[in-house]
Scaffold this active site. Structure first.
Site, short mmCIF file in Angstrom:
data_model
loop_
_atom_site.label_atom_id
_atom_site.label_comp_id
_atom_site.label_asym_id
_atom_site.label_seq_id
_atom_site.Cartn_x
_atom_site.Cartn_y
_atom_site.Cartn_z
N LYS A 180 0.87 -1.19 0.00
CA LYS A 180 0.00 0.00 0.00
C LYS A 180 0.89 1.22 0.00
O LYS A 180 2.02 1.16 0.48
CB LYS A 180 -0.87 0.01 1.26
N ASP A 203 -7.06 4.13 -4.46
CA ASP A 203 -7.73 4.01 -3.16
C ASP A 203 -8.34 5.39 -2.93
O ASP A 203 -8.59 6.13 -3.90
CB ASP A 203 -6.73 3.59 -2.06
N VAL A 240 -16.19 3.40 -4.28
CA VAL A 240 -16.73 2.13 -3.78
C VAL A 240 -18.24 2.25 -3.54
O VAL A 240 -19.02 1.37 -3.93
CB VAL A 240 -15.97 1.71 -2.49
N ALA A 241 -18.66 3.36 -2.94
CA ALA A 241 -20.09 3.58 -2.70
C ALA A 241 -20.85 3.58 -4.04
O ALA A 241 -21.92 2.97 -4.18
CB ALA A 241 -20.29 4.91 -1.98
N TRP A 242 -20.26 4.21 -5.05
CA TRP A 242 -20.90 4.32 -6.37
C TRP A 242 -21.16 2.93 -6.98
O TRP A 242 -22.26 2.64 -7.45
CB TRP A 242 -19.99 5.19 -7.26
#
Ligand code: NDP
Ligand code: 2IT
Length: 446
Positions: A126, A166, A241-243
């Protein structure tokens, strides 16, 4: 907690001071692994866990850039190369003012287990920066990305370390980063994932994390004889991510009633669908970072400075960031009849809130299993890049669905095998661990 695990945790805390998120992630994993270490002393004597909590390599660098007014700014860039036992380091880049070494170490550590669960050959890593994309122009973002890559390019490559997006890093940023890598190396390769479709990207990658989390929730509900159809979802965040999650929930006949941002949450009793989903993309690219814009446009309720966890919902799907569900939130969700919590963000639930869910017998999926669809499709993008052959949308979506179904099954069978049936957290942590631990044993002391 066993003496061995307790001692190891104390060592991790004292050696990695001021990194509370990293301690939290390590503690959760260690608690799950106690039983494995008891049954398999070979992992203890080879000090596998002690090795896994120590990153293979950390790169920290200066990122100087100039804003549109000619002023110079200095940010800090990072890449944590955590574990390469089962493949090249793989994991996203986060650009957010809250980024610290500890946050990236927790994310890299989680990524090792997540990537192992995907069934694909990817190690864990990451990176990112404390750069704040809020309010920045396209040109400022481009200059920042070019400066960031001017250092990072020495350390990454398609067979070494493959970053992706991210928080704060989406298609636009991956484009600028890729352009700079290509210029410096004179090489067109699959060094990053989440690329644009006409320059090596994969169909479905933007949707993959959200779609995958919803497929995972669907599998969980199935174990109780239920389905997404007709269910009410509380979702947090309004980003990538919500989308993806909202799209898939809606397609499968569920209703999403909330979204949230740093300013508060919106409640839409009619459900978020159609042009409202498209508006989420506009909110994200506006760089305003306000969910209130949604309430203003569609005339729905807005609750300032509050999280969306005290509404009536069947399923909670956190999609914003770490530690966004606290004890009080867990109690409200349970009181309001929530049946399932499916983590689409990384570690959104605190250890204390998780304990409340566990004691209440909540159907609970940890992010490293439920949000693995994002990195899984990144893995499929790497395969397509290596073959130089893009797959059609249906094929990628089909493979994503298969991978998520497999991860769900693995969590349940592993939890059962290690005497905690139905515990997805233990199942994910143990199954993710075993594959990496065995590879480390095979490869000797490196
Ligand atoms: P985006 O940048 O698209 O959206 C993130 C959302 O969360 C924004 O609304 C953002 O608002 C909010 N947020 C971020 N940090 C904080 C904070 N410290 N406090 C409050 N709100 C915050 O990111 P993604 O949708 O890509 O990522 C969301 C989550 O999903 C993260 O946990 C990420 O690690 C995880 N994830 C992402 C994957 C991917 O492929 N993109 C894959 C798997 C997991 P703001 O910036 O104003 O804070
Ligand atoms: O947390 C994650 O899994 C991601 N941000 C995606 C990583 C990736 O390499 O696609």
């Amino acid at each position: 907690m066993s003496e061995y695990v307790a001692k190891l945790l104390v060592e991790v805390k004292s050696k990695n001071q001021n990194e509370p998120e990293f301690h939290q992630a390590v503690q959760e994993i260690m608690e799950s692994l106690e039983i494995v270490l008891e049954r398999h002393p070979e992992y203890r004597s080879a000090k596998i866990l002690e090795r896994m909590v120590e990153p293979e390599r950390i790169i920290i660098f200066r990122v100087p850039w100039m804003d549109d007014q000619g002023e110079i700014h200095i940010n800090r860039g990072y890449r944590i190369e955590m574990n390469s036992a089962i493949g090249p380091y793989k994991g996203g880049l986060r650009f957010h003012p809250s980024v610290t070494l500890g946050i990236l170490k927790f994310l890299a550590f989680e990524q090792v287990f997540k990537n192992s669960l995907t069934t694909l050959p990817m190690g864990g890593g990451k990176g990112g920066s404390d750069f704040d994309p809020k309010g920045k122009s396209d040109n400022e973002v481009m200059r920042f990305c070019q400066s960031f890559m001017s250092e990072l390019f020495r350390h990454i490559g398609p067979d070494t370390d493959v970053p992706a997006g991210d928080i704060g890093v989406g298609g636009r940023e991956i484009g600028f980063l890729f352009g700079q890598f290509k210029k410096l190396r004179n090489e067109f390769s699959g060094v990053l994932t989440g690329k644009g479709l006409n320059w090596g990207g994969s169909l479905i990658r933007p949707e993959a994390t959200g779609y995958g989390a919803v497929y995972f929730a669907q599998e969980m509900l199935k174990t109780k004889g239920e389905d997404i159809e007709g269910k009410v979802f509380a979702v947090s965040g309004f980003g990538n991510v919500a989308w993806g999650a909202v799209q898939k929930i809606t397609q499968l006949g569920g209703k999403v009633v909330t979204l949230s941002g740093p300013d508060g949450f919106i409640y839409d009793k009619n459900g978020i669908s159609g042009e409202k989903i498209d508006f989420m993309l506009r909110m994200r690219s506006s760089a305003n970072d306000r969910v209130q814009d949604f309430a203003d446009k569609f005339k729905v309720e807005f609750y300032s400075r509050r999280r969306p966890w005290d509404v009536i919902a069947d399923v909670a799907m956190p999609c914003a960031t770490q530690n966004e569900i606290f004890e009080d939130d867990a109690k409200s969700l349970i009181k309001n009849g929530c049946k399932c919590v499916c983590e689409a963000a990384n570690m959104p639930t605190t250890l204390e809130a998780y304990k409340i869910f566990k004691d209440a017998g909540m159907l609970f999926a940890p992010g490293k299993a439920a949000n693995a669809g994002g990195v899984a499709v990144s893995g499929l993008e790497m395969s397509q890049d290596s073959m130089r052959l893009p797959w059609p949308k249906d094929e990628v979506d089909h493979r994503l669905h298969q991978i998520i179904t497999k991860i769900h099954e693995t969590c349940l069978t592993t939890a059962e095998r290690f005497s905690t049936p139905g515990n997805y957290v233990n199942g994910a942590n143990i199954a993710g661990f075993l594959k990496v631990a065995d590879a480390m044993l095979d490869q000797g002391l490196v």
